[in-house]
Design a protein around this motif. Structure first.
Motif, PDB file in Angstrom:
ATOM      1  N   GLU A 134       0.760  -1.010   0.045  1.00  0.00           N
ATOM      2  CA  GLU A 134       0.070   0.058   0.005  1.00  0.00           C
ATOM      3  C   GLU A 134       0.962   1.203   0.142  1.00  0.00           C
ATOM      4  O   GLU A 134       2.153   1.193   0.424  1.00  0.00           O
ATOM      5  CB  GLU A 134      -0.850   0.049   1.221  1.00  0.00           C
ATOM      6  CG  GLU A 134      -0.079   0.218   2.555  1.00  0.00           C
ATOM      7  CD  GLU A 134      -1.078   0.040   3.621  1.00  0.00           C
ATOM      8  OE1 GLU A 134      -0.751   0.372   4.769  1.00  0.00           O
ATOM      9  OE2 GLU A 134      -2.161  -0.577   3.577  1.00  0.00           O
ATOM     10  N   SER A 135       0.313   2.499  -0.545  1.00  0.00           N
ATOM     11  CA  SER A 135       1.097   3.749  -0.437  1.00  0.00           C
ATOM     12  C   SER A 135      -0.267   4.617  -0.180  1.00  0.00           C
ATOM     13  O   SER A 135      -1.349   4.589  -0.239  1.00  0.00           O
ATOM     14  CB  SER A 135       1.517   3.778  -1.809  1.00  0.00           C
ATOM     15  OG  SER A 135       1.001   3.868  -2.924  1.00  0.00           O
ATOM     16  N   PHE A 136       0.476   5.912   0.007  1.00  0.00           N
ATOM     17  CA  PHE A 136      -0.542   7.247   0.091  1.00  0.00           C
ATOM     18  C   PHE A 136      -0.628   8.034  -1.015  1.00  0.00           C
ATOM     19  O   PHE A 136       0.278   8.028  -1.843  1.00  0.00           O
ATOM     20  CB  PHE A 136      -0.014   7.934   1.401  1.00  0.00           C
ATOM     21  CG  PHE A 136      -0.200   7.370   2.770  1.00  0.00           C
ATOM     22  CD1 PHE A 136      -1.399   7.113   3.071  1.00  0.00           C
ATOM     23  CD2 PHE A 136       0.856   6.672   3.326  1.00  0.00           C
ATOM     24  CE1 PHE A 136      -1.351   6.377   4.463  1.00  0.00           C
ATOM     25  CE2 PHE A 136       1.030   5.912   4.496  1.00  0.00           C
ATOM     26  CZ  PHE A 136      -0.168   5.888   5.239  1.00  0.00           C
ATOM     27  N   ALA A 137      -1.555   8.830  -1.113  1.00  0.00           N
ATOM     28  CA  ALA A 137      -1.744   9.537  -2.538  1.00  0.00           C
ATOM     29  C   ALA A 137      -1.541  10.992  -1.969  1.00  0.00           C
ATOM     30  O   ALA A 137      -1.356  11.848  -3.078  1.00  0.00           O
ATOM     31  CB  ALA A 137      -3.317   9.485  -2.833  1.00  0.00           C
ATOM     32  N   ASP A 138      -1.413  11.318  -0.723  1.00  0.00           N
ATOM     33  CA  ASP A 138      -0.891  12.621  -0.344  1.00  0.00           C
ATOM     34  C   ASP A 138      -0.073  12.680   0.753  1.00  0.00           C
ATOM     35  O   ASP A 138       0.214  11.757   1.565  1.00  0.00           O
ATOM     36  CB  ASP A 138      -2.015  13.464  -0.229  1.00  0.00           C
ATOM     37  CG  ASP A 138      -2.922  13.001   1.171  1.00  0.00           C
ATOM     38  OD1 ASP A 138      -2.764  11.779   1.604  1.00  0.00           O
ATOM     39  OD2 ASP A 138      -3.756  13.591   1.667  1.00  0.00           O
ATOM     40  N   ALA A 139       0.642  13.789   0.865  1.00  0.00           N
ATOM     41  CA  ALA A 139       1.537  14.001   2.006  1.00  0.00           C
ATOM     42  C   ALA A 139       1.004  13.856   3.412  1.00  0.00           C
ATOM     43  O   ALA A 139       1.598  13.710   4.308  1.00  0.00           O
ATOM     44  CB  ALA A 139       2.488  15.355   1.837  1.00  0.00           C
ATOM     45  N   LEU A 140      -0.164  14.227   3.747  1.00  0.00           N
ATOM     46  CA  LEU A 140      -0.972  14.152   4.875  1.00  0.00           C
ATOM     47  C   LEU A 140      -1.303  12.581   5.185  1.00  0.00           C
ATOM     48  O   LEU A 140      -1.530  12.333   6.396  1.00  0.00           O
ATOM     49  CB  LEU A 140      -2.385  14.923   4.811  1.00  0.00           C
ATOM     50  CG  LEU A 140      -2.331  16.442   4.530  1.00  0.00           C
ATOM     51  CD1 LEU A 140      -3.617  16.983   4.364  1.00  0.00           C
ATOM     52  CD2 LEU A 140      -1.703  17.057   5.736  1.00  0.00           C
ATOM     53  N   ASN A 141      -0.775  11.499   4.293  1.00  0.00           N
ATOM     54  CA  ASN A 141      -1.121  10.376   4.608  1.00  0.00           C
ATOM     55  C   ASN A 141      -2.633  10.028   4.961  1.00  0.00           C
ATOM     56  O   ASN A 141      -2.813   9.244   5.859  1.00  0.00           O
ATOM     57  CB  ASN A 141      -0.006   9.639   5.884  1.00  0.00           C
ATOM     58  CG  ASN A 141       1.280   9.935   5.157  1.00  0.00           C
ATOM     59  OD1 ASN A 141       1.967   9.293   5.856  1.00  0.00           O
ATOM     60  ND2 ASN A 141       1.666  10.177   3.774  1.00  0.00           N
ATOM     61  N   THR A 142      -3.132  10.601   4.268  1.00  0.00           N
ATOM     62  CA  THR A 142      -4.806  10.368   4.344  1.00  0.00           C
ATOM     63  C   THR A 142      -5.181   8.800   3.947  1.00  0.00           C
ATOM     64  O   THR A 142      -4.895   8.398   3.022  1.00  0.00           O
ATOM     65  CB  THR A 142      -5.847  11.321   3.381  1.00  0.00           C
ATOM     66  OG1 THR A 142      -5.304  12.529   3.735  1.00  0.00           O
ATOM     67  CG2 THR A 142      -7.210  11.150   3.614  1.00  0.00           C
ATOM     68  N   ILE A 143      -5.944   8.331   4.836  1.00  0.00           N
ATOM     69  CA  ILE A 143      -6.146   6.918   4.712  1.00  0.00           C
ATOM     70  C   ILE A 143      -7.712   6.638   4.131  1.00  0.00           C
ATOM     71  O   ILE A 143      -7.994   5.794   3.229  1.00  0.00           O
ATOM     72  CB  ILE A 143      -6.464   6.154   5.843  1.00  0.00           C
ATOM     73  CG1 ILE A 143      -4.908   5.961   6.542  1.00  0.00           C
ATOM     74  CG2 ILE A 143      -6.936   4.663   5.992  1.00  0.00           C
ATOM     75  CD1 ILE A 143      -4.889   5.136   7.923  1.00  0.00           C
ATOM     76  N   THR A 144      -8.732   7.409   4.650  1.00  0.00           N
ATOM     77  CA  THR A 144     -10.202   7.344   4.047  1.00  0.00           C
ATOM     78  C   THR A 144     -10.269   8.228   2.933  1.00  0.00           C
ATOM     79  O   THR A 144      -9.837   9.463   2.836  1.00  0.00           O
ATOM     80  CB  THR A 144     -11.198   7.808   5.051  1.00  0.00           C
ATOM     81  OG1 THR A 144     -10.870   7.056   6.465  1.00  0.00           O
ATOM     82  CG2 THR A 144     -12.450   7.897   4.609  1.00  0.00           C
ATOM     83  N   PRO A 145     -10.577   7.377   1.601  1.00  0.00           N
ATOM     84  CA  PRO A 145     -10.899   8.182   0.427  1.00  0.00           C
ATOM     85  C   PRO A 145     -11.580   9.408   0.422  1.00  0.00           C
ATOM     86  O   PRO A 145     -12.575   9.370   1.328  1.00  0.00           O
ATOM     87  CB  PRO A 145     -11.302   7.105  -0.438  1.00  0.00           C
ATOM     88  CG  PRO A 145     -11.065   5.921   0.137  1.00  0.00           C
ATOM     89  CD  PRO A 145     -11.163   6.171   1.591  1.00  0.00           C
ATOM     90  N   SER A 146     -11.186  10.657  -0.105  1.00  0.00           N
ATOM     91  CA  SER A 146     -12.210  11.849  -0.075  1.00  0.00           C
ATOM     92  C   SER A 146     -13.165  11.442  -1.221  1.00  0.00           C
ATOM     93  O   SER A 146     -13.322  10.438  -1.955  1.00  0.00           O
ATOM     94  CB  SER A 146     -11.194  12.854  -0.724  1.00  0.00           C
ATOM     95  OG  SER A 146     -10.976  12.458  -2.122  1.00  0.00           O
TER      96      SER A 146
END
Length: 220
Positions: free
Chosen positions: A139-151
């Motif tokens: 797994e990886s993150f899509a943003d630097a905030l390391n948001t887990i729950t999708p927007s």
């Protein structure tokens, strides 16, 4: 706006009897990364500008090992693994979250999975060759905030781990004619590799499901 980077690598490549390998360790420092922090002017209006937000460092190791074995006069077996471990994190960095700037110090850099591994084998008997390739990406993150729950748009959130199995069969009918059949994503895994925020629009890029293909090669 100034940036600087440096990279250090140390590797060891070798071969012994039926084995060959390549091991590389690396360290990448990225100073003064660009970003878009928030700022208010003298009238209290929110402005977003592009400037330096902080640093990041990436450390990892890449490992390749292959073994080639003879199973007789007409048969052989080849096994391999190509695996990497990468730890990429922000250092002293700050980015915009809503109308505020927040620290992302210690957060993982986006779109950098910790583990990527490719493992497979090829077995040959006379004019027939069969190969299997198993791939895994963590797994990886899509943003630097390391948001887990999708927007709501899908542009941010966790990019789940995925695994794929590919198969290949090749038959040399003659010295000049070769038939090859491929089966990609045999287990029909549903996965995506990133969450784009711009073109062609926020969301996810879904990948291909199970596919089959065949080719005939003729040497003239």
């Amino acid at each position: 706006v100034s940036q600087s980077r440096y990279n250090v690598e140390l590797g060891f490549r070798g071969k012994w009897k039926f084995l060959k390998w390549d091991v590389t360790g690396f360290y990448l420092k990225y100073n003064n990364r660009l970003g878009t922090p928030a700022q208010t002017d003298s009238s209290g209006n929110l402005n977003i500008f592009r400037t330096n937000i902080g640093n990041s460092r990436t450390a990892g190791i890449e490992f390749f090992l292959q073994g080639d074995f003879s199973l007789g006069k007409k048969a052989s077996l080849s096994l391999f693994t190509s695996t990497s471990f990468i730890d990429a994190r922000y250092q002293g960095a700050t980015i915009k979250s809503g109308i505020e700037n927040v620290s992302v110090d210690g957060n993982k850099v986006e779109s950098v999975p910790s583990w990527i591994t490719r493992n497979g084998f090829t077995i040959k008997y006379s004019a027939i060759s069969f190969s299997a390739l198993y791939s895994y990406t963590s797994e990886s993150f899509a943003d630097a905030l390391n948001t887990i729950t999708p927007s709501a748009s899908g542009a941010t959130g966790l990019v789940p781990a995925y695994q794929i199995l590919d198969l290949n069969l090749a038959i040399c009918l003659t010295e000049k004619i070769k038939l090859q059949v491929n089966a990609n994503n045999v287990l029909d895994a549903h996965y995506f590799t990133k969450r784009p925020q711009f073109y062609p629009g926020p969301g996810i890029w879904s990948s291909d499901g199970r596919t089959f293909s065949g080719t005939v090669s003729i040497k003239i």
